[in-house]
Design a protein around this motif. Structure first.
Motif, PDB file in Angstrom:
ATOM      1  N   ASP A  88       0.821  -1.211   0.000  1.00  0.00           N
ATOM      2  CA  ASP A  88       0.000   0.000   0.000  1.00  0.00           C
ATOM      3  C   ASP A  88       0.855   1.261   0.000  1.00  0.00           C
ATOM      4  N   ASP A  89       1.995   1.206   0.685  1.00  0.00           N
ATOM      5  CA  ASP A  89       2.867   2.376   0.814  1.00  0.00           C
ATOM      6  C   ASP A  89       3.836   2.542  -0.353  1.00  0.00           C
ATOM      7  N   GLY A  90       3.837   1.595  -1.299  1.00  0.00           N
ATOM      8  CA  GLY A  90       4.673   1.732  -2.477  1.00  0.00           C
ATOM      9  C   GLY A  90       6.078   1.209  -2.341  1.00  0.00           C
ATOM     10  N   HIS A  91       6.337   0.417  -1.307  1.00  0.00           N
ATOM     11  CA  HIS A  91       7.667  -0.162  -1.136  1.00  0.00           C
ATOM     12  C   HIS A  91       7.806  -1.425  -1.988  1.00  0.00           C
ATOM     13  N   ILE A  92       9.031  -1.866  -2.186  1.00  0.00           N
ATOM     14  CA  ILE A  92       9.295  -3.107  -2.913  1.00  0.00           C
ATOM     15  C   ILE A  92       9.713  -4.179  -1.920  1.00  0.00           C
ATOM     16  N   VAL A  93       9.151  -5.367  -2.071  1.00  0.00           N
ATOM     17  CA  VAL A  93       9.495  -6.503  -1.222  1.00  0.00           C
ATOM     18  C   VAL A  93      10.319  -7.486  -2.030  1.00  0.00           C
ATOM     19  N   GLY A  94      11.477  -7.836  -1.493  1.00  0.00           N
ATOM     20  CA  GLY A  94      12.369  -8.798  -2.140  1.00  0.00           C
ATOM     21  C   GLY A  94      12.469 -10.080  -1.340  1.00  0.00           C
ATOM     22  N   ASN A  95      13.041 -11.089  -1.972  1.00  0.00           N
ATOM     23  CA  ASN A  95      13.172 -12.438  -1.414  1.00  0.00           C
ATOM     24  C   ASN A  95      14.516 -12.571  -0.701  1.00  0.00           C
ATOM     25  N   ARG A 123      15.505   7.690  11.761  1.00  0.00           N
ATOM     26  CA  ARG A 123      14.864   8.967  12.074  1.00  0.00           C
ATOM     27  C   ARG A 123      15.855  10.133  12.016  1.00  0.00           C
ATOM     28  N   GLN A 124      17.146   9.829  12.189  1.00  0.00           N
ATOM     29  CA  GLN A 124      18.149  10.886  12.165  1.00  0.00           C
ATOM     30  C   GLN A 124      18.760  11.091  10.779  1.00  0.00           C
ATOM     31  N   TYR A 125      19.154   9.989  10.115  1.00  0.00           N
ATOM     32  CA  TYR A 125      19.859  10.181   8.848  1.00  0.00           C
ATOM     33  C   TYR A 125      18.927  10.447   7.667  1.00  0.00           C
ATOM     34  N   LEU A 126      17.668  10.050   7.765  1.00  0.00           N
ATOM     35  CA  LEU A 126      16.765  10.277   6.648  1.00  0.00           C
ATOM     36  C   LEU A 126      16.562  11.767   6.365  1.00  0.00           C
ATOM     37  N   PRO A 127      16.263  12.596   7.363  1.00  0.00           N
ATOM     38  CA  PRO A 127      16.151  14.039   7.074  1.00  0.00           C
ATOM     39  C   PRO A 127      17.452  14.632   6.547  1.00  0.00           C
ATOM     40  N   PHE A 128      18.588  14.153   7.044  1.00  0.00           N
ATOM     41  CA  PHE A 128      19.889  14.641   6.568  1.00  0.00           C
ATOM     42  C   PHE A 128      20.053  14.365   5.081  1.00  0.00           C
ATOM     43  N   LEU A 129      19.736  13.140   4.654  1.00  0.00           N
ATOM     44  CA  LEU A 129      19.890  12.784   3.247  1.00  0.00           C
ATOM     45  C   LEU A 129      18.964  13.610   2.370  1.00  0.00           C
ATOM     46  N   LEU A 130      17.739  13.783   2.807  1.00  0.00           N
ATOM     47  CA  LEU A 130      16.786  14.565   2.020  1.00  0.00           C
ATOM     48  C   LEU A 130      17.211  16.028   1.942  1.00  0.00           C
ATOM     49  N   ASP A 131      17.685  16.570   3.051  1.00  0.00           N
ATOM     50  CA  ASP A 131      18.125  17.969   3.065  1.00  0.00           C
ATOM     51  C   ASP A 131      19.339  18.188   2.162  1.00  0.00           C
ATOM     52  N   ASN A 132      20.101  17.116   1.917  1.00  0.00           N
ATOM     53  CA  ASN A 132      21.282  17.224   1.063  1.00  0.00           C
ATOM     54  C   ASN A 132      20.992  16.826  -0.383  1.00  0.00           C
ATOM     55  N   GLY A 133      19.733  16.794  -0.728  1.00  0.00           N
ATOM     56  CA  GLY A 133      19.355  16.643  -2.123  1.00  0.00           C
ATOM     57  C   GLY A 133      19.264  15.232  -2.648  1.00  0.00           C
ATOM     58  N   TYR A 134      19.304  14.233  -1.773  1.00  0.00           N
ATOM     59  CA  TYR A 134      19.211  12.857  -2.247  1.00  0.00           C
ATOM     60  C   TYR A 134      17.745  12.455  -2.442  1.00  0.00           C
ATOM     61  N   HIS A 135      17.515  11.731  -3.524  1.00  0.00           N
ATOM     62  CA  HIS A 135      16.189  11.209  -3.853  1.00  0.00           C
ATOM     63  C   HIS A 135      16.173   9.745  -3.452  1.00  0.00           C
ATOM     64  N   LEU A 136      15.430   9.432  -2.394  1.00  0.00           N
ATOM     65  CA  LEU A 136      15.404   8.083  -1.845  1.00  0.00           C
ATOM     66  C   LEU A 136      14.148   7.378  -2.332  1.00  0.00           C
ATOM     67  N   THR A 137      14.343   6.383  -3.187  1.00  0.00           N
ATOM     68  CA  THR A 137      13.193   5.726  -3.801  1.00  0.00           C
ATOM     69  C   THR A 137      13.565   4.295  -4.141  1.00  0.00           C
ATOM     70  N   VAL A 138      12.731   3.646  -4.917  1.00  0.00           N
ATOM     71  CA  VAL A 138      12.960   2.254  -5.298  1.00  0.00           C
ATOM     72  C   VAL A 138      13.146   2.170  -6.803  1.00  0.00           C
ATOM     73  N   PRO A 139      13.855   1.165  -7.279  1.00  0.00           N
ATOM     74  CA  PRO A 139      14.053   1.034  -8.725  1.00  0.00           C
ATOM     75  C   PRO A 139      12.760   0.669  -9.430  1.00  0.00           C
ATOM     76  N   ARG A 140      12.517   1.297 -10.562  1.00  0.00           N
ATOM     77  CA  ARG A 140      11.337   0.976 -11.364  1.00  0.00           C
ATOM     78  C   ARG A 140      11.682   0.032 -12.511  1.00  0.00           C
ATOM     79  N   ARG A 141      12.933  -0.226 -12.680  1.00  0.00           N
ATOM     80  CA  ARG A 141      13.348  -1.152 -13.735  1.00  0.00           C
ATOM     81  C   ARG A 141      14.625  -1.829 -13.283  1.00  0.00           C
ATOM     82  N   HIS A 142      14.899  -2.982 -13.878  1.00  0.00           N
ATOM     83  CA  HIS A 142      16.131  -3.683 -13.577  1.00  0.00           C
ATOM     84  C   HIS A 142      17.298  -2.989 -14.264  1.00  0.00           C
ATOM     85  N   PRO A 143      18.437  -2.820 -13.561  1.00  0.00           N
ATOM     86  CA  PRO A 143      19.607  -2.253 -14.217  1.00  0.00           C
ATOM     87  C   PRO A 143      20.064  -3.142 -15.367  1.00  0.00           C
ATOM     88  N   ALA A 144      20.720  -2.537 -16.350  1.00  0.00           N
ATOM     89  CA  ALA A 144      21.208  -3.322 -17.492  1.00  0.00           C
ATOM     90  C   ALA A 144      22.327  -4.242 -17.051  1.00  0.00           C
TER      91      ALA A 144
END
Length: 280
Positions: A143-150, A259-280
């Protein structure tokens, strides 16, 4: 199994993984910055005793997040790799957060809450025996849009398993994930970071890509929240895949560190997300 027995087993298996290895394994986990083999990830503790009553996952509809499959569709095969993927395409200062060994009702919900608070999606590599007892958490991940792996069923050292055992570990876990999450997994990760040829081949047959990591948060050693935060913040870079855990022991430090490093990463311009395609 008592806690001290679990810790002893954990240490023995990690030592075994380091000693046995596989051909070329050390080279597979070289850091993108320092060339140092990445530490072996901690094993998952066996699943807790079945909870007295499991809430039945509420009805939900999952939009496929990777590939072009549909819920409950069998995945297509992928090319057989000889080493795991260590990082993702670095487009737009993208980083990927991953959590292993869960889901654990003591820690996973808090991690999901923090990710939701900041609008961040992540990858969860779950063990089948944990997922089977906590299916409602996998439904929430969907529901939250995360990816579940094996991450296999019982977190064994694959280099000590025969091909049939590895297949069973993977298939049983994929079945549970499909039942609770809405589709079969397209990613897998070897326990302890110990890969072998059979794991790569079987994973490809099941339509899954092998994902390792670039930065180990070392949270599995419970080194202190500050140390975990420093490891992630100092290792941040475009394309990085961060290894953390939401089960397999006391993960309160992992919860607090996020809770501490997530705001730091976002404030420093990092886009934290999941892959939408497999890398080549």
């Amino acid at each position: 199994m008592q806690k001290d027995q679990l810790l002893t087993r954990r240490r023995m298996l990690i030592a075994g993984a380091a000693a046995l290895g596989t051909a070329g394994t050390a080279g597979l986990f070289a850091s993108r910055t320092g060339g140092t083999p990445a530490p072996v990830t901690a094993p998952a503790a066996p699943g807790p005793q079945a909870r007295a009553a499991l809430n039945k996952p509420s009805a939900y509809r999952l939009r496929p997040l990777t590939g072009d499959g549909v819920p409950h569709a069998r995945p297509r095969g992928v090319a057989v790799r000889t080493e795991p993927i260590l990082e993702m395409p670095a487009d737009g200062r993208t980083m990927v957060l991953t959590f292993d060994d869960g889901p654990d009702p003591r820690y996973t919900p808090a991690i999901l809450d923090t990710l939701d608070e900041h609008g961040v999606r992540a990858m969860f590599f779950v063990c089948g025996e944990m997922a089977a007892e906590n299916k409602e958490l996998l439904a929430r991940m969907a529901d939250d849009g995360h990816i579940v792996g094996n991450h296999t069923w019982s977190h064994p050292l694959l280099i000590q398993c025969d091909r049939n055992q590895i297949r069973s570990e993977m298939v049983r876990t994929s079945d549970v994930i499909e039942d609770a999450y809405g589709e079969r997994p397209k990613w897998f990760r070897a326990p302890y970071g110990a890969w072998n040829r059979a794991a790569f081949q079987l994973g490809a047959e099941m339509g899954m890509e092998p994902l390792a990591w670039t930065v180990d948060s070392t949270d599995w050693t419970t080194p202190g929240t500050g140390t975990v935060v420093d490891r992630v913040e100092n290792g941040a870079a475009p394309g990085v895949v961060v290894l953390s855990h939401d089960a397999g022991g006391d993960r309160s430090q992992s919860v607090q560190a996020l809770r501490q490093y997530l705001p730091f990463l976002l404030d420093n311009g990092y886009h934290l997300t999941v892959p939408r395609r497999h890398p080549a």
